[in-house]
Scaffold this active site. Structure first.
Site, PDB file in Angstrom:
ATOM      1  CD  GLU A  89      -9.887   1.535   6.757  1.00  0.00           C
ATOM      2  OE1 GLU A  89      -9.590   0.631   5.744  1.00  0.00           O
ATOM      3  OE2 GLU A  89     -10.479   1.055   7.530  1.00  0.00           O
ATOM      4  CE1 TYR A 172     -12.115  -1.936   2.807  1.00  0.00           C
ATOM      5  CE2 TYR A 172      -9.885  -0.681   2.903  1.00  0.00           C
ATOM      6  CZ  TYR A 172     -10.983  -1.482   3.480  1.00  0.00           C
ATOM      7  OH  TYR A 172     -10.767  -1.512   5.083  1.00  0.00           O
ATOM      8  CG  ASP A 190     -11.273  -6.302   2.622  1.00  0.00           C
ATOM      9  OD1 ASP A 190     -11.982  -7.197   3.016  1.00  0.00           O
ATOM     10  OD2 ASP A 190     -10.232  -6.214   3.479  1.00  0.00           O
TER      11      ASP A 190
END
Length: 344
Positions: A89, A172, A190
């Site tokens: 990520e 996020y 996103d």
């Protein structure tokens, strides 16, 4: 940026670069357009139909498509675990999958658990980051590894609030790790996912430049009620966006929900909002910072000011870039005009 093919734990356990209820994408890739309910008319605003009703017709086709077309990526495999999902990520933010893959593999081989990274100096994380760009992500990932080791016994926490409390973790990333590593129900929103929702549900080509409250509300509304299905949907929609519903040259003929897409049904009207922000690199402070860091990464020890001066001809911009690296904690100044990657 890339969603999991098989849930590593209790749900999809991979890493979508963007993974809310509809179609995220890996940095450098793009989200697929989650479509609107069949009864939504292109000219009709999305809020004319109850938001909860929009998602149901999309879930099964997108998840079925994912089952057949998902890429085999290392952070999607069960052995990656939550730490592998978290590392991916961080790396996939604003960075294409093909650039991330070799760095991710080397990183996980060297630091298979957070405690392994936490034992190293932060400068080693910056060195291993290589040319992925936005190197502050390396420092933030190192800081998260230290906190995970100290607060959670070396295991990436499953609780969303605990994830959010880690240094360097924003909404996020916390939602993505909770969803893709632990199969929880969270909207992972996103730029890629926002674009998918804008097209499939709202009927416009691109979302606003900054995320709005309405977009967050829509992302939550599109999530399936069942936790495991919601996590799977997030991963599937992310992959659809990465492979089909891209920012340019979208492949509507391959999209499982093209028949429901509000933007396609409206005739794909051109974007008429504020100009989209483009990224530049050549000649910018980012480029200078990258060149300075490259010298420090490749050196076995501290480097002199003269060695750094050779990488960029313009002294004012070079000094500004170096000052910025020092202020960001990426470079540590030493007596005698020498510099090194940070040790603490």
């Amino acid at each position: 940026m890339t969603a999991p093919t098989k849930p590593p734990h209790s749900g999809p356990a991979t890493r979508p670069a963007t993974a809310p209820a509809v179609a995220p994408a890996a940095p450098g890739t793009t989200p697929a357009a989650p479509a609107d309910a069949a009864d939504v008319r292109p000219a009709e605003p999305a809020d004319a139909v109850p938001e909860r009703a929009l998602g149901e017709p999309l879930h099964a086709p997108v998840i079925d498509w994912f089952d057949e077309h998902a890429r085999d990526l290392p952070w999607r495999r069960p052995e990656a675990g939550p730490w592998g999902v978290m590392v991916s990520e961080f790396m996939l933010q604003q960075t294409p999958v093909n650039r991330v893959l070799p760095v991710y593999e080397q990183w996980m081989a060297r630091w298979p658990r957070p405690a392994d990274l936490a034992r190293e100096a932060p400068g080693e994380a910056v060195r291993a980051w290589g040319r992925l760009g936005y190197p502050r992500r390396a420092l933030r990932l190192h800081g998260a590894a230290v906190a995970i080791t100290e607060r959670h016994g070396g295991d990436v926490p499953a609780d969303h609030a605990q994830l959010l409390a880690l240094p360097g973790i924003g909404e996020y990333t916390a939602a993505a790790v909770a969803s893709f590593a632990y199969g929880q129900r969270h909207p992972v929103l996103d730029t890629n996912v926002r674009r998918v929702f804008a097209r499939a549900v709202t009927g416009v080509q691109y979302p606003p430049n900054a995320t709005t409250a309405a977009e967050r509300r829509l992302a939550r509304a599109l999530l399936p009620d069942d936790e495991g299905t919601a996590a799977r949907w997030a991963a599937a929609s992310m992959e659809l966006g990465a492979l089909v519903c891209t920012a340019k040259n979208e492949s509507c003929h391959r999209c499982p929900i093209a028949a429901q897409c509000a933007w396609r049904l409206a005739g794909k009207p051109e974007h008429d909002g504020p100009p989209r922000r483009g990224q530049t690199y050549a000649g910018t402070d980012r480029q200078v910072r990258g060149r300075l860091l490259a010298v420090l990464r490749e050196a076995p020890g501290p480097v002199t000011q003269a060695a750094l001066d050779r990488v960029w001809h313009e002294p004012v911009q070079r000094a500004r870039a170096l000052d910025g690296l020092v202020a960001d904690g990426l470079v540590e100044p030493l007596p005698g005009g020498r510099y090194r990657l940070p040790l603490t």
